[in-house]
Write a protein that holds these residues in place. Structure first.
Motif, PDB file in Angstrom:
ATOM      1  N   ALA A 298      15.362 -31.786  30.192  1.00 14.00           N
ATOM      2  CA  ALA A 298      16.803 -31.698  29.549  1.00 14.00           C
ATOM      3  C   ALA A 298      16.581 -32.018  28.113  1.00 14.00           C
ATOM      4  O   ALA A 298      17.586 -31.824  27.279  1.00 14.00           O
ATOM      5  N   GLY A 299      15.580 -32.571  27.467  1.00 12.59           N
ATOM      6  CA  GLY A 299      15.446 -32.639  26.210  1.00 12.59           C
ATOM      7  C   GLY A 299      16.278 -34.075  25.543  1.00 12.59           C
ATOM      8  O   GLY A 299      16.587 -34.896  26.496  1.00 12.59           O
TER       9      GLY A 299
ATOM     10  N   SER B   2      13.422 -31.066  22.076  1.00 13.66           N
ATOM     11  CA  SER B   2      13.964 -29.909  22.435  1.00 13.66           C
ATOM     12  C   SER B   2      14.066 -29.911  24.076  1.00 13.66           C
ATOM     13  O   SER B   2      13.077 -30.506  24.785  1.00 13.66           O
ATOM     14  N   SER B   3      14.812 -28.849  24.730  1.00 11.53           N
ATOM     15  CA  SER B   3      15.087 -28.781  26.084  1.00 11.53           C
ATOM     16  C   SER B   3      14.085 -27.677  26.638  1.00 11.53           C
ATOM     17  O   SER B   3      13.518 -26.905  25.588  1.00 11.53           O
TER      18      SER B   3
END
Length: 176
Positions: free
Chosen positions: A56-57, A71-72
């Protein structure tokens, strides 16, 4: 000033940071955050470091003055940097796509080598043409030939002057 850092790009351009990364990814990230935190205390600037993440980041605080963004899985770190650059600041990366996109967004672009040289006062490595950097293999880009340049040939270009001003905020050191 707000600095946006391409985390793994900067780590892998510094021998000291990359040697820490060889121990573990976490050790490399912590070493970069330590370096940036010391710089943030000295300069008063804010640093956001973007790393490629999984799942999911998320965000977090790496150290005082340093915000870390992962980042995701749907979006890589380059896209996050480009998105954040639209809000202003200076972006540190050697990635050609990132540098071109953030320059179009109006952000100041600084290479990782220039940034690290300014922070550490270290000697810059000799410039070796790299396919990931602009101006390497211009014939592949098929750009139209330009006419004669106007202006003072001894004066740096507008973007280069902006990058130099941004680097000057980081304190004493050797300007690239």
């Amino acid at each position: 000033m707000r600095w946006l850092i391409d985390g793994y790009n900067v780590i892998r351009r510094s021998p000291e940071l990359s040697s820490r990364e060889m121990i573990s990814l976490e050790a490399g990230r912590q070493a970069l955050c330590d370096l940036l935190s010391a710089t943030a205390r000295a300069s008063g600037d804010a640093f956001t470091v973007v790393f490629d993440g999984a799942g999911a980041g998320g965000t977090g605080s790496g150290r005082p003055g340093v915000n870390v963004v992962f980042s995701s899985a749907r979006e890589n770190a380059d896209r996050v940097l480009i998105r954040l650059a639209r809000q202003g600041g200076a972006v540190v990366s050697n990635d050609r796509e990132v540098r071109q996109s953030v320059a179009r967004a109006g952000a100041v672009v600084v290479t990782a080598d220039e940034f690290l040289a300014r922070l550490g006062g270290q000697k810059r490595a000799p410039v070796v043409p790299d396919a990931s950097l602009p101006d390497a293999n211009l014939k592949d880009e098929e750009e139209a030939p330009r006419g004669p340049r106007k202006g003072n040939p001894r004066r740096l270009g507008k973007k280069a002057r902006a990058a130099r001003r941004a680097l000057g905020r980081l304190g004493p050191g050797r300007l690239p």
